[in-house]
Design a protein around this motif. Structure first.
Motif, PDB file in Angstrom:
ATOM      1  N   ASP A   1      52.721  14.399  95.121  1.00  0.00           N
ATOM      2  CA  ASP A   1      52.094  15.199  96.182  1.00  0.00           C
ATOM      3  C   ASP A   1      51.431  16.448  95.611  1.00  0.00           C
ATOM      4  O   ASP A   1      50.312  16.805  96.001  1.00  0.00           O
ATOM      5  CB  ASP A   1      53.132  15.592  97.234  1.00  0.00           C
ATOM      6  N   ALA A   2      52.107  17.106  94.679  1.00  0.00           N
ATOM      7  CA  ALA A   2      51.548  18.332  94.099  1.00  0.00           C
ATOM      8  C   ALA A   2      50.275  18.041  93.313  1.00  0.00           C
ATOM      9  O   ALA A   2      49.299  18.793  93.389  1.00  0.00           O
ATOM     10  CB  ALA A   2      52.586  18.992  93.196  1.00  0.00           C
ATOM     11  N   ALA A   3      50.267  16.929  92.566  1.00  0.00           N
ATOM     12  CA  ALA A   3      49.089  16.583  91.761  1.00  0.00           C
ATOM     13  C   ALA A   3      47.887  16.258  92.645  1.00  0.00           C
ATOM     14  O   ALA A   3      46.747  16.614  92.323  1.00  0.00           O
ATOM     15  CB  ALA A   3      49.405  15.406  90.855  1.00  0.00           C
ATOM     16  N   LEU A   4      48.129  15.589  93.782  1.00  0.00           N
ATOM     17  CA  LEU A   4      47.034  15.145  94.644  1.00  0.00           C
ATOM     18  C   LEU A   4      46.549  16.205  95.620  1.00  0.00           C
ATOM     19  O   LEU A   4      45.494  16.030  96.242  1.00  0.00           O
ATOM     20  CB  LEU A   4      47.452  13.892  95.420  1.00  0.00           C
ATOM     21  N   ALA A   5      47.279  17.296  95.770  1.00  0.00           N
ATOM     22  CA  ALA A   5      46.882  18.335  96.733  1.00  0.00           C
ATOM     23  C   ALA A   5      45.465  18.822  96.434  1.00  0.00           C
ATOM     24  O   ALA A   5      45.161  19.249  95.326  1.00  0.00           O
ATOM     25  CB  ALA A   5      47.865  19.495  96.673  1.00  0.00           C
ATOM     26  N   GLY A   6      44.595  18.707  97.423  1.00  0.00           N
ATOM     27  CA  GLY A   6      43.221  19.174  97.275  1.00  0.00           C
ATOM     28  C   GLY A   6      42.287  18.220  96.559  1.00  0.00           C
ATOM     29  O   GLY A   6      41.112  18.544  96.354  1.00  0.00           O
ATOM     30  N   ALA A   7      42.771  17.033  96.188  1.00  0.00           N
ATOM     31  CA  ALA A   7      41.925  16.082  95.459  1.00  0.00           C
ATOM     32  C   ALA A   7      40.998  15.336  96.408  1.00  0.00           C
ATOM     33  O   ALA A   7      41.408  14.919  97.491  1.00  0.00           O
ATOM     34  CB  ALA A   7      42.786  15.093  94.690  1.00  0.00           C
ATOM     35  N   GLN A   8      39.759  15.153  95.981  1.00  0.00           N
ATOM     36  CA  GLN A   8      38.815  14.327  96.745  1.00  0.00           C
ATOM     37  C   GLN A   8      38.855  12.869  96.289  1.00  0.00           C
ATOM     38  O   GLN A   8      38.639  11.952  97.076  1.00  0.00           O
ATOM     39  CB  GLN A   8      37.381  14.853  96.582  1.00  0.00           C
ATOM     40  N   VAL A   9      39.115  12.661  94.985  1.00  0.00           N
ATOM     41  CA  VAL A   9      39.074  11.317  94.406  1.00  0.00           C
ATOM     42  C   VAL A   9      40.348  11.076  93.591  1.00  0.00           C
ATOM     43  O   VAL A   9      40.808  11.963  92.873  1.00  0.00           O
ATOM     44  CB  VAL A   9      37.843  11.134  93.490  1.00  0.00           C
ATOM     45  N   VAL A  10      40.892   9.875  93.711  1.00  0.00           N
ATOM     46  CA  VAL A  10      41.993   9.439  92.853  1.00  0.00           C
ATOM     47  C   VAL A  10      41.537   8.194  92.104  1.00  0.00           C
ATOM     48  O   VAL A  10      41.007   7.249  92.699  1.00  0.00           O
ATOM     49  CB  VAL A  10      43.267   9.131  93.659  1.00  0.00           C
ATOM     50  N   ILE A  11      41.724   8.206  90.791  1.00  0.00           N
ATOM     51  CA  ILE A  11      41.421   7.053  89.938  1.00  0.00           C
ATOM     52  C   ILE A  11      42.747   6.485  89.444  1.00  0.00           C
ATOM     53  O   ILE A  11      43.570   7.216  88.905  1.00  0.00           O
ATOM     54  CB  ILE A  11      40.574   7.475  88.723  1.00  0.00           C
ATOM     55  N   ASP A  12      42.940   5.195  89.608  1.00  0.00           N
ATOM     56  CA  ASP A  12      44.175   4.557  89.131  1.00  0.00           C
ATOM     57  C   ASP A  12      43.848   3.584  88.007  1.00  0.00           C
ATOM     58  O   ASP A  12      43.277   2.520  88.233  1.00  0.00           O
ATOM     59  CB  ASP A  12      44.880   3.820  90.284  1.00  0.00           C
ATOM     60  N   VAL A  13      44.204   3.986  86.788  1.00  0.00           N
ATOM     61  CA  VAL A  13      44.032   3.099  85.631  1.00  0.00           C
ATOM     62  C   VAL A  13      45.386   2.825  84.965  1.00  0.00           C
ATOM     63  O   VAL A  13      45.444   2.381  83.818  1.00  0.00           O
ATOM     64  CB  VAL A  13      43.037   3.682  84.597  1.00  0.00           C
ATOM     65  N   ALA A  14      46.469   3.087  85.689  1.00  0.00           N
ATOM     66  CA  ALA A  14      47.811   2.874  85.134  1.00  0.00           C
ATOM     67  C   ALA A  14      48.127   1.390  85.062  1.00  0.00           C
ATOM     68  O   ALA A  14      47.656   0.594  85.890  1.00  0.00           O
ATOM     69  CB  ALA A  14      48.856   3.583  85.993  1.00  0.00           C
ATOM     70  N   ASN A  15      48.941   1.015  84.092  1.00  0.00           N
ATOM     71  CA  ASN A  15      49.338  -0.381  83.930  1.00  0.00           C
ATOM     72  C   ASN A  15      50.851  -0.488  83.948  1.00  0.00           C
ATOM     73  O   ASN A  15      51.558   0.480  83.637  1.00  0.00           O
ATOM     74  CB  ASN A  15      48.794  -0.960  82.625  1.00  0.00           C
ATOM     75  N   SER A  16      51.325  -1.655  84.314  1.00  0.00           N
ATOM     76  CA  SER A  16      52.762  -1.892  84.310  1.00  0.00           C
ATOM     77  C   SER A  16      53.305  -1.815  82.886  1.00  0.00           C
ATOM     78  O   SER A  16      52.713  -2.389  81.966  1.00  0.00           O
ATOM     79  CB  SER A  16      53.074  -3.265  84.900  1.00  0.00           C
ATOM     80  N   PRO A  17      54.427  -1.126  82.671  1.00  0.00           N
ATOM     81  CA  PRO A  17      55.010  -1.093  81.327  1.00  0.00           C
ATOM     82  C   PRO A  17      55.590  -2.430  80.892  1.00  0.00           C
ATOM     83  O   PRO A  17      55.853  -2.637  79.710  1.00  0.00           O
ATOM     84  CB  PRO A  17      56.105  -0.024  81.444  1.00  0.00           C
ATOM     85  N   SER A  18      55.759  -3.362  81.842  1.00  0.00           N
ATOM     86  CA  SER A  18      56.276  -4.696  81.529  1.00  0.00           C
ATOM     87  C   SER A  18      55.340  -5.753  82.089  1.00  0.00           C
ATOM     88  O   SER A  18      54.817  -5.606  83.199  1.00  0.00           O
ATOM     89  CB  SER A  18      57.677  -4.883  82.142  1.00  0.00           C
ATOM     90  N   PHE A  19      55.109  -6.824  81.318  1.00  0.00           N
ATOM     91  CA  PHE A  19      54.283  -7.934  81.786  1.00  0.00           C
ATOM     92  C   PHE A  19      55.144  -9.045  82.399  1.00  0.00           C
ATOM     93  O   PHE A  19      54.624 -10.071  82.817  1.00  0.00           O
ATOM     94  CB  PHE A  19      53.441  -8.491  80.628  1.00  0.00           C
ATOM     95  N   GLU A  20      56.450  -8.839  82.456  1.00  0.00           N
ATOM     96  CA  GLU A  20      57.354  -9.811  83.074  1.00  0.00           C
ATOM     97  C   GLU A  20      57.042  -9.885  84.566  1.00  0.00           C
ATOM     98  O   GLU A  20      56.761  -8.870  85.213  1.00  0.00           O
ATOM     99  CB  GLU A  20      58.809  -9.370  82.824  1.00  0.00           C
ATOM    100  N   ASP A  21      57.094 -11.094  85.121  1.00  0.00           N
ATOM    101  CA  ASP A  21      56.612 -11.341  86.484  1.00  0.00           C
ATOM    102  C   ASP A  21      57.169 -10.363  87.514  1.00  0.00           C
ATOM    103  O   ASP A  21      56.429  -9.666  88.216  1.00  0.00           O
ATOM    104  CB  ASP A  21      56.963 -12.773  86.924  1.00  0.00           C
TER     105      ASP A  21
END
Length: 253
Positions: free
Chosen positions: A45-65
């Protein structure tokens, strides 16, 4: 404009952050190592306060199903809730060309679930489907390595440089939401086995490439259509030959 990059310290995210900061945007690199965790909600919440745009390029740390599905669903729901609270106007997410054709893989089923959450959210969005990165060609070799050989399919793909991926993500973040999908890819297609073979030859890696029709691509059977973008894909400018001779391999290649 304030832009928050989820996964902002990773391979793509760090490059996106640099590009956007260079263009004068207030850009936040949000990741567990900077105190922002989309799974627990810590710092979100603190990071997003006042943000107009959010970019999500995060990946799962595990490729297990199961782990991948839990990661993308939990992170996606937490991120949507935080974006709604902050009044975010545009959600940009990076996914994979051919996700809908790779559903034999639990990881790609999880990516599909992530995309479904984005599409059903009330927040306007842009979804980028990227082809494989040049930077992962050595990982492809490792995935097919067995008893001194590297067994890979001869199927086509059209990989691209991470820097070009980041540039496309940054451009999308500065544009209006398309509420749809944009494909991005490298300048030209190659057979998987041949391109990985060129990397191994450059590295003076003694392993032998074997084109095997039965070989899997990260656990999935692929053909010439599986990993290829459509005719309207935006193409990166970095050639494979330039990348191979100018971008150093990671220390643990």
């Amino acid at each position: 404009m304030k832009i928050v990059v989820i996964g902002g310290t990773g391979l793509i995210g760090s490059k996106v952050v640099d590009i956007l900061k260079g263009r004068g945007h207030e850009t936040i690199a949000a990741a567990p190592n900077t105190g922002v965790n989309t799974i627990t909600g810590e710092g979100l919440d603190a990071a997003l306060a006042g943000a107009q745009v959010v970019i999500d390029v995060a990946n799962s740390p595990s490729f297990e199903d199961k782990a991948a599905m839990e990661f993308f669903q939990t992170a996606g729901k937490n991120l949507t809730a935080a974006e709604l609270k902050a009044g975010v106007l545009h959600h940009v997410a990076l996914s994979v060309v051919g996700t809908d054709r790779l559903q034999a893989s639990g990881y790609f089923r999880a990516k599909q679930a992530q995309e479904s959450l984005i599409k059903t959210s009330p927040i306007p969005y842009t979804l980028l489907h990227a082809t494989q990165f040049f930077e992962f060609l050595r990982s492809i070799a490792q995935s097919g390595s067995s008893a001194g050989d590297v067994r890979l399919p001869h199927a086509l793909f059209q990989p691209m440089a991470a820097q070009d991926v980041a540039a496309a993500v940054a451009e999308a973040a500065q544009a209006a939401p398309v509420n749809g999908m944009i494909e991005i890819a490298g300048p030209k297609p190659f057979p998987i086995d041949e391109l990985v073979g060129r990397v191994l030859a450059f590295d003076k890696d003694p392993r032998r490439i074997v084109a095997d029709p039965g070989a899997l691509y990260f656990g999935v059977k692929v053909d010439d259509r599986s990993l290829m973008p459509g005719p309207k894909a935006q193409l990166g400018s970095t050639s494979f030959d330039w990348w191979l001779t100018h971008v150093p391999p990671p220390p643990n290649k």
